[in-house]
Design an enzyme around this catalytic site. Structure first.
Site, PDB file in Angstrom:
ATOM      1  CB  SER A  79      -1.001   0.034   1.119  1.00 12.99           C
ATOM      2  OG  SER A  79      -1.571  -1.014   1.109  1.00 12.99           O
ATOM      3  CG  LEU A  80       4.846   1.550   0.531  1.00 13.70           C
ATOM      4  CD1 LEU A  80       6.272   1.189   0.064  1.00 13.70           C
ATOM      5  CD2 LEU A  80       4.648   2.366   1.686  1.00 13.70           C
ATOM      6  CD  GLU A  94       1.398  -1.364  -9.651  1.00 15.84           C
ATOM      7  OE1 GLU A  94       0.684  -0.809 -10.387  1.00 15.84           O
ATOM      8  OE2 GLU A  94       1.118  -1.345  -8.399  1.00 15.84           O
ATOM      9  CE  LYS A 131      20.447  -0.555   9.818  1.00 14.44           C
ATOM     10  NZ  LYS A 131      21.824  -0.252   9.628  1.00 14.44           N
ATOM     11  CB  THR A 133      15.089   2.131   2.127  1.00 20.18           C
ATOM     12  OG1 THR A 133      13.784   2.610   2.193  1.00 20.18           O
ATOM     13  CG2 THR A 133      15.585   2.363   0.755  1.00 20.18           C
ATOM     14  CB  CYS A 178     -24.540  -2.234 -11.153  1.00 26.95           C
ATOM     15  SG  CYS A 178     -24.711  -3.675 -12.376  1.00 26.95           S
ATOM     16  CD  GLN A 213     -29.467  -5.617 -10.806  1.00 27.30           C
ATOM     17  OE1 GLN A 213     -29.275  -6.194  -9.860  1.00 27.30           O
ATOM     18  NE2 GLN A 213     -29.063  -5.950 -12.215  1.00 27.30           N
ATOM     19  CG  HIS A 257     -20.240  -0.538 -13.091  1.00 27.10           C
ATOM     20  ND1 HIS A 257     -20.334  -0.648 -11.642  1.00 27.10           N
ATOM     21  CD2 HIS A 257     -21.000  -1.788 -13.409  1.00 27.10           C
ATOM     22  CE1 HIS A 257     -20.816  -2.002 -11.159  1.00 27.10           C
ATOM     23  NE2 HIS A 257     -21.249  -2.549 -12.397  1.00 27.10           N
ATOM     24  CD  GLU A 276     -19.134   2.496 -11.270  1.00 30.17           C
ATOM     25  OE1 GLU A 276     -19.883   3.004 -11.905  1.00 30.17           O
ATOM     26  OE2 GLU A 276     -18.904   1.525 -10.469  1.00 30.17           O
TER      27      GLU A 276
HETATM   28  N1  GLN Z   1     -25.804  -8.497  -8.645  1.00 31.31           N
HETATM   29  C1  GLN Z   1     -26.456  -7.662  -9.658  1.00 31.31           C
HETATM   30  C2  GLN Z   1     -26.015  -8.619 -11.017  1.00 31.31           C
HETATM   31  O1  GLN Z   1     -25.229  -9.254 -11.247  1.00 31.31           O
HETATM   32  C3  GLN Z   1     -25.698  -6.446  -9.754  1.00 31.31           C
HETATM   33  C4  GLN Z   1     -24.293  -6.434 -10.070  1.00 31.31           C
HETATM   34  C5  GLN Z   1     -23.461  -5.326  -9.759  1.00 31.31           C
HETATM   35  O2  GLN Z   1     -23.934  -4.291  -8.949  1.00 31.31           O
HETATM   36  N2  GLN Z   1     -22.361  -5.036 -10.467  1.00 31.31           N
HETATM   37  O3  GLN Z   1     -26.715  -8.252 -11.889  1.00 31.31           O
END
Ligand code: GLN
Length: 551
Positions: free
Chosen positions: A15-16, A142, A191, A193, A383, A387, A509, A511
């Site tokens: 975690s550096l 990496e 040390k 390092t 997602c 739902q 998603h 994001e």
């Molecule tokens: N579990 C849900 C599905 O498989 C939603 C998946 C998620 O949120 N990435 O559809």
């Protein structure tokens, strides 16, 4: 110019921030006009992190081509603004799988199959793969884990061999370590390092540059000492001091001249000055917000920051775009119910219900959606969050109190979220979800279309269940609209409630594709709506959005 390979290893502790250092150096080289990518080699036996619980390994990041990868690839994409792919993330499991499959095919012609050379050859082959496409000038690799771990040894050995096989100027080794500060002694300690570098050297790899993670400035004396004991040139000890934002790290590395040193060592002499204007603009907005908002992140892995990495970063990008500090409040979905939801969420300007799998904490998510819907609080569902918004609507607006997703209640009389048809045939869990980018057509006049400013988008997916079309007409008639769907299959991708100030949820998603320089439109819209709610005063009754509203 030959393709150049930079290897980054880590020592002393995990975690550096190896991923951030790799991404920062890559960013600087890219800003100087080079074509750069980063790959991560992870020393665990899972074929990919898709089957790992987020508690184990943080978020599973999904690429455009549908690879389930390490969350560091998210950093690479956010820093560089270029897509990665399956080839950018390789695990020990994938390496062994390839070698063992070849062994079963008889490809080793009766030879004993061994870690050296067969596993290391396969690692080397994959380390060179992206370089051989001709698409890149520099490949940063990496190596996950910490030097000294049994698991990462074959990767270090493969790297040692490549350093020996490739022309001397074509590879570079960077070792990231920790310089702890001992409060009682008021001293930085070198040390650990020294020991870590000794360990690396005992594996046959000599680092060219040592990057030292530290909470205090490294004096010239300390740098000199590290250089002397670790056998690197004095100017090649770089400090990576704790930064206020990960996006500041490229600028810190530029001050330390990491990119210049790396380029020199690789024999690249013709580089222009890096152009980092867009990053500097972003940081200026990030550090000087003109307001703030409080957002609830409702999920079940909230104890672990890394589990929602891309969502948290998307908030940073959207906040900067709106000149607003986004205070994200993790809310554990197992800890909210009808009784306490008001107290928990009342101070929030916006509510995001997070993705997830399985039944734990699901009812809390539904309660949070209801609270947002009934109180006119800006809502973004992602997602599983989308739902659960559908389930909530079916239960509390359509009156189907037993409505559910068949993921948790296979026998429900109202399966408003149901398993996708092609998923019903799969028994294997790894890599079989609907993964990666799919197109989505946006409905005219919708909030989604206004936010994106176009009529077709492509976003990334990771799911097995979907909106059950059998309920579409009924839901639409009751005020929930489908504003995005797949142009080929009709699969519902986005739902909205037009009578609500800001209520939108996506099967995909959003994001994964947000970057500092290209903040995600749904996130910026959500933050703008949350600012508006805050300005109107919390708790005020919701109103209809008027058509000219830029949200
Ligand atoms: N579990 C849900 C599905 O498989 C939603 C998946 C998620 O949120 N990435 O559809």
């Amino acid at each position: 110019m030959n393709t150049k390979y930079i290897f980054i290893t880590g020592g002393v502790a995990s975690s550096l921030g190896k991923g951030i250092i790799a991404a920062s150096l890559a960013k600087l080289l890219q800003a100087r006009g080079l074509r750069v990518t980063i790959q991560k080699f992870d020393p665990y036996l899972n074929i990919d992190p898709g089957t790992l619980n987020p508690y184990e390994h943080g978020e599973c990041y999904v690429t455009e081509d549908g690879a389930e990868t390490d969350l560091d690839l998210g950093h690479y994409e956010r820093f560089l603004g270029v897509y990665t792919s399956q080839a950018n993330n390789v695990t020990t499991g994938r390496i062994y799988h390839t070698v063992i499959t070849r062994e079963r095919e008889g490809a080793y012609l009766g030879k004993t199959v061994q870690i050296v050379p067969h596993i290391t050859d396969e690692i080397k082959r994959r380390m060179l793969l992206l370089g051989q496409t001709g698409d890149y000038d520099v490949i940063l690799t990496e190596i996950g884990g910490t030097v000294g771990d049994i698991e990462s040894q074959p990767f270090i050995e493969a790297m040692r061999q490549l350093r020996w096989e490739l022309p001397e100027n074509d590879t570079l080794s960077i070792h990231l370590t920790l310089i702890p500060y001992l409060k009682a002694a008021k001293e930085l300690k070198t040390k650990p390092t020294q020991h870590s570098v000794q360990e690396l050297q005992s594996l046959g790899v000599h680092p060219d540059i040592i990057v030292c993670r530290t909470e205090k400035e490294l004096s010239p004396e300390i740098r000199h000492k590290i250089a002397l004991f670790c056998n690197v040139r004095p100017g090649h000890v770089i400090q990576s001091i704790d930064a206020w934002s990960i996006y500041q790290v490229p600028l810190n590395m530029e001050d330390e001249q990491l990119d210049r040193l790396a380029a020199e060592r690789l024999g690249i002499t013709w580089l222009p000055q890096p152009n980092l204007d867009a990053l500097k603009d972003f940081l200026a907005r990030l550090i000087n917000p003109s307001g703030e908002v409080d957002i609830a992140l409702v999920g079940k892995y909230v104890e672990l920051q890394d589990a929602y990495k891309s969502i948290l970063e998307s908030f940073v990008h959207a906040g900067a775009a709106c000149s607003c500090k986004v205070n994200v409040h993790p809310v554990h979905s197992e800890h909210i119910d009808e009784g306490n939801v008001g107290t928990v969420l009342e101070k929030m300007d916006g509510i995001l219900v997070a993705p997830g799998f399985g039944g734990r904490g699901l009812e809390g998510k539904i309660v949070a959606v209801r609270y947002a819907r009934e109180n006119g609080i800006p809502f973004l569902g992602i997602c599983l969050g989308m739902q659960m918004a559908v389930v909530e609507f079916a239960r509390n607006v359509l009156g189907y109190t037993d409505a559910a997703s068949t993921e948790v209640d296979p026998d429900t009389a109202h399966p408003v979220i149901d398993m996708m048809e092609d998923q019903k045939k799969t028994t294997i869990k790894g890599g079989t979800m609907r993964l990666g980018a799919y197109k989505c057509r946006l409905a005219e006049g919708s909030l989604a279309r206004r936010l994106y400013g176009c009529d077709e988008i492509a976003e990334r997916h990771r799911h097995r269940y979907e909106f059950n079309d059998a309920y579409r007409a009924e839901m639409t008639a009751a005020g929930l609209s489908v504003s995005g769907s797949n142009p080929e299959t009709g699969l519902v991708e986005i739902i909205e409630i037009p009578s609500h100030p800001f209520f939108i949820a996506t099967q995909f998603h959003p994001e994964y594709k947000s970057t500092p320089e290209k903040p995600q439109p749904l996130f910026t819209g959500f933050i703008r709506a949350s600012i508006a709610r805050r300005e109107q005063g919390k708790g005020k009754a919701s109103g209809n959005r008027d058509a000219s509203d830029p949200r």
